[in-house]
Design an enzyme around this catalytic site. Structure first.
Site, PDB file in Angstrom:
ATOM      1  N   HIS A  68      10.319   1.576   3.904  1.00  0.00           N
ATOM      2  CA  HIS A  68       9.351   2.304   4.743  1.00  0.00           C
ATOM      3  C   HIS A  68       8.090   2.460   3.900  1.00  0.00           C
ATOM      4  O   HIS A  68       8.180   2.555   2.667  1.00  0.00           O
ATOM      5  CB  HIS A  68       9.808   3.723   5.068  1.00  0.00           C
ATOM      6  CG  HIS A  68      11.138   3.847   5.737  1.00  0.00           C
ATOM      7  ND1 HIS A  68      12.329   3.784   5.064  1.00  0.00           N
ATOM      8  CD2 HIS A  68      11.453   4.082   7.031  1.00  0.00           C
ATOM      9  CE1 HIS A  68      13.322   3.972   5.912  1.00  0.00           C
ATOM     10  NE2 HIS A  68      12.828   4.146   7.120  1.00  0.00           N
ATOM     11  N   ASP A  73       8.321   5.097   1.214  1.00  0.00           N
ATOM     12  CA  ASP A  73       9.274   4.873   0.110  1.00  0.00           C
ATOM     13  C   ASP A  73       8.567   4.293  -1.101  1.00  0.00           C
ATOM     14  O   ASP A  73       8.955   4.554  -2.234  1.00  0.00           O
ATOM     15  CB  ASP A  73      10.372   3.865   0.484  1.00  0.00           C
ATOM     16  CG  ASP A  73      11.094   4.209   1.759  1.00  0.00           C
ATOM     17  OD1 ASP A  73      11.191   5.403   2.052  1.00  0.00           O
ATOM     18  OD2 ASP A  73      11.555   3.277   2.447  1.00  0.00           O
TER      19      ASP A  73
END
Ligand code: XUL
Ligand code: CO
Length: 441
Positions: free
Chosen positions: A99, A102
């Site tokens: 993501h 992240d």
């Protein structure tokens, strides 16, 4: 800088090996059918669980000890990239997934967040040049930040819709930059908590609108990744709009999106929806919608998304049966959307977990291929449905009959004979095949 200094490259050593840092069943170059294990399994590491998560849960603080945690901010993000590529290389995985949040911290504005992303994406791109590991998919995290409290594209707040759209736009650009083979939409907040304050129709229409805009923008910038919807019935919402494959497929068809998407099927999401993993895979496969897999498993006694590493061999066999029947996963792969348990907090546990998952899918692949070759289930299925290959059954499937003719047929029947479904026989045979695979036969 190296982070896993006491661990060498993980190799295949066979089922008699006692080395915890070796594959016992996953032999990348071994041929199964017409492909190698590596080609078939297309494993991916989930960046969030492996490099970002601290193993906190709703009742307690994080427990993970990670050598890169001595850093913070952008330095931490950079250290994670270094650790990630060392991990990919040592594990020998062909793919990873992330993501946006992240890989890079959010800034104080969208502009600052995007700048942070650009810095880390450039670093990842650099590392990818010397690495065999490619990007299976990326996605926008439109669920963690408090701004998504009422949803993202399905929020009641149009500003939040716009913000979500901006993050998806950036995600598509990042995916293109890094050569992502797929782009995932998981609608963690795209659902409702209660109908009492919800305009369900508008929320679903808006979700459809965002997907259309994403399709158009990807086309505009020449990003040809496969778009994937990842269904999940609930958690964190009480009802998520992409509940399961069947409702997701209905949604895609209703909004005219079915040609632009496939499904990313996660085992634990399937079980949360009251289905088996293989049900979701089969449902997607028979409709030509099976795109990719988030490989994990739930805990049979817990009713939430525990995201365990997959070690249940029956589950990997049935999953691989569907994947082989699908002719593989195309641009998709087996992404370990799985986390080590809170008690498994040492960096080494990340290796043990991935080795366990990879070996389990290797066994699943081997056994499933043998079950298919020997028509263990397919033989029974063929036989069970043979009434549709001749006579009235053939007329039914070929559209050569109607209610009147069928009534005539039914009136002429003196006896209806059914046959056994042979479930126990099949289960016993699956056990036999599984144990033979262990014995290397
Ligand atoms: C959450 C989940 C996500 C998606 C990507 O349950 O599975 O991590 O895989 O957003
Ligand atoms: Co997932």
């Amino acid at each position: 800088m190296a982070y896993f200094t006491n661990i060498d490259k993980i190799k295949y050593e066979g089922s008699n090996s006692t080395n915890p840092y070796a594959f016992k069943f996953y032999n990348p170059s071994e041929k199964i059918g017409d492909k190698t294990m590596e080609e078939f399994l297309r494993f991916g590491v989930a960046y969030w669980h492996t490099f970002t998560a601290d193993l906190s849960d709703p009742f307690g603080a994080g427990t993970a000890t990670r050598p890169w945690d001595k850093f913070s901010g952008m330095d931490l993000a950079k250290a994670r990239v270094e650790a990630a590529f060392e991990f990919f290389e040592k594990l020998g995985v062909p793919y990873f997934c992330f993501h946006d949040v992240d890989i890079a911290p959010e800034g104080n504005s969208l502009k600052e967040t995007n700048d942070n992303l650009d810095t880390i994406v450039a670093m990842i791109k650099d590392y990818m040049k010397d690495s065999k590991t490619k990007l299976l998919w990326n996605t926008a995290n439109n669920f963690t930040n408090p701004r998504f409290v009422h949803g993202a594209a399905s929020s009641n707040n149009a500003d939040v819709f716009a913000y979500s759209a901006a993050k998806v736009k950036k995600g598509l650009e990042v995916g293109k930059e890094l050569g992502a083979e797929n782009y995932v939409f998981w609608g963690g907040r795209e659902g409702y908590e209660t109908l009492l304050n919800t305009n369900l129709k508008l929320e679903m229409d808006n979700l459809g609108r965002l997907f259309h805009m994403a399709v158009d923008y990807a086309k505009e910038i020449g990003f040809d990744a496969q778009f994937l919807i990842e269904p999940k019935p609930k958690e964190p919402t009480s009802h998520q709009y992409d509940f399961d494959v069947a409702s997701g497929y209905a949604f895609l068809q209703h909004y005219g999106l079915q040609d632009h998407f496939k499904f990313n099927i996660e085992a634990n999401h399937a079980t949360l929806a009251g289905h088996t993993f293989e049900h979701e895979l089969r449902y997607a496969r028979v409709h030509g919608m099976l795109g990719s897999v988030d490989a994990n498993q739930g805990h049979p006694l817990l009713g939430w998304d525990t995201d365990e590493f997959p070690t249940d061999l029956y589950s990997t066999i049935f999953a691989m049966y569907e994947i082989i029947k699908n002719g593989g996963l195309g641009t998709g792969g087996l992404n370990f959307d799985a986390k080590v348990r809170r008690g498994s907090f040492e960096p080494e546990d990340l290796f043990h977990a991935h080795i366990a998952g990879m070996d389990s899918f290797a066994v699943g692949l081997k056994v499933a291929q043998k079950l298919i070759d020997d028509k263990v289930m397919d033989g029974v299925i063929e036989d069970r449905y043979k009434s549709y290959t001749e006579g009235i059954g053939k007329d039914i499937v070929e559209g050569n009959t109607d209610l009147r003719k069928l009534e005539e047929h039914a009136l002429g029947l003196t006896e209806i004979k059914n046959q056994s479904g042979k479930l126990e026989l099949i289960k016993a045979q699956i056990n036999q095949y599984l144990l033979k695979a262990y014995a290397g036969e």
